[in-house]
Enzyme design. Structure first.
Site, short mmCIF file in Angstrom:
data_model
loop_
_atom_site.label_atom_id
_atom_site.label_comp_id
_atom_site.label_asym_id
_atom_site.label_seq_id
_atom_site.Cartn_x
_atom_site.Cartn_y
_atom_site.Cartn_z
CG HIS A 1 57.51 0.83 10.52
ND1 HIS A 1 56.40 0.60 11.31
CD2 HIS A 1 57.29 2.03 9.92
CE1 HIS A 1 55.57 1.60 11.20
NE2 HIS A 1 56.08 2.49 10.35
CB SER B 1 56.96 5.40 10.58
OG SER B 1 55.72 6.03 10.82
#
Length: 389
Positions: free
Chosen positions: A332, A274
């Site tokens: 993230h 991610s």
């Protein structure tokens, strides 16, 4: 008197014999001891109520004895080694990418020259009858196999350069996903394919965890986003620079996750691509903020890339502040910020200053060539597409 003395002496002798026999029999006779080697407990003298209370109380030594020791405090891990690994890996990634780009351009020039020579040799020498006879000699299975290979080749040729590059990344993630399903590999997978600042092995998992997914849904979501933005990012940067950005973003996002976990004390493992995918998404959205995006299940809803980036950053920021644990929001945010920074400043600071390294590599590969490079220009181009150079 003599008779009496003899009688007394005989009686005394018999008395001693009888005592010796009795003592010997008492030692040898097992019935004189209690069974099963248990002895009868001696009667305790009656004690007063006050004495009972005193006996039940702990002795001063027992009263002063400390209780069970408290659990040891887990020391906060030091992040100097992972930080040095992050800096070194990022520099090596872009250095290797610059060398690979040089080798790719050099091989393209060589291949173009070879194709021109082969076309001149084969010009006018093609015989359709020969190829028709060759096709007729093949069996049915061989013809089906050739048709299948031709279909795969046509599909591969229809892909963009970015999609071809991402296909290898998706294949590696699929292999790692299958390895998670092998019970004998669970210990090795947890050790090397999950990133945790409290683990003894912290540097290598920073790279390997970017290719690791335990959930199929997690992998499909990440790889779909990467496939969607692959054409745009490769057209902007080129495949070599894209690979360097992807790998570096994965390590940097893991480093940001390490820092947040160490600061908050939530030392739990993480895995997934991610962070690297967020860097690719953020780079494209920051470079082309007016591009229109949509949702796969809701195609009627469209929004700009800049708005999507702002919403994603806001969600991850809220998750980091509020302590949400569904995703690694720190990773993230680290990936997204690195992607935005790279297209804004990092490209100029890193990629455009690769010329000395490429020149050094060229001199090592071809000494005495006079510093000429494939393409004839003063340096290697930016990577096969419009965008920041």
């Amino acid at each position: 008197m003599a008779w009496r003395g003899c009688v007394m002496k005989w009686a005394k002798t018999e008395f001693l014999r009888s005592n010796n026999t009795t003592s010997r029999s008492s030692r040898l006779n097992p019935h004189n001891q209690q069974r099963c080697s248990f002895r009868r407990e001696a009667k305790r003298p009656d004690t007063k109520k006050g004495n009972v209370t005193q006996e039940t109380k702990a002795s001063p030594s027992e009263a002063g004895k400390p209780g069970p020791p408290p659990p040891p405090k887990v020391p906060r891990p030091t992040l100097l080694k992972p930080l040095m690994f992050t800096v070194g890996f990022t520099g090596c990634s872009f250095g290797v990418a610059a060398i690979l780009q040089y080798e790719t351009l050099k091989s393209r020039v060589t291949t173009a020259k070879a194709e021109e020579e082969s076309e001149k040799l084969l010009q006018g020498s093609q015989d359709m009858v020969y190829w028709h006879d060759w096709w007729n000699k093949l069996s049915g299975f061989q013809r089906q196999l050739l048709l299948l290979v031709s279909m795969v080749d046509d599909f591969w040729s229809s892909l963009t350069e970015g999609q071809k590059t991402v296909t290898g990344i998706i294949a590696v993630n699929a292999v790692v996903l299958c390895c998670w399903r092998i019970p004998s590999m669970q210990r090795s997978m947890i050790k090397y394919f999950t990133s945790n600042p409290a683990s003894k092995t912290r540097c290598l998992p920073m790279v390997l965890s970017c290719f690791s997914h335990y959930s199929i849904i997690h992998m499909v979501a990440n790889m779909y986003v990467l496939w969607t933005f692959s054409s745009g990012i490769v057209s902007l940067l080129g495949k070599e620079q894209f690979l360097a950005l992807y790998l570096s973003a994965g390590v940097i996002s893991t480093m940001v996750s390490y820092m947040c976990k160490t600061a908050t004390g939530r030392l739990h493992p993480s895995l997934g691509a991610s962070g690297a995918v967020m860097a690719v998404l953020a780079a494209v959205c920051a470079k082309v903020p007016e591009a229109k995006l949509g949702i796969i299940f809701l195609p009627m809803i469209t929004f700009t890339a800049g708005s999507a980036l702002k919403v994603l950053v806001a969600i991850d920021t809220a998750g980091l502040i509020l302590g949400w644990r569904l995703f690694d929001h720190a990773a993230h945010l680290g990936g997204a910020l690195f992607g935005v920074w790279y297209v804004a400043y990092g490209h100029k600071l890193i990629w455009r200053k690769r010329e000395p390294l490429v020149k050094l590599w060229h001199d090592m590969r071809s000494p005495g060539a006079g510093g000429s490079r494939p393409g004839g220009g003063p340096g290697v181009g930016g990577g096969g597409g419009p965008g920041p150079q």
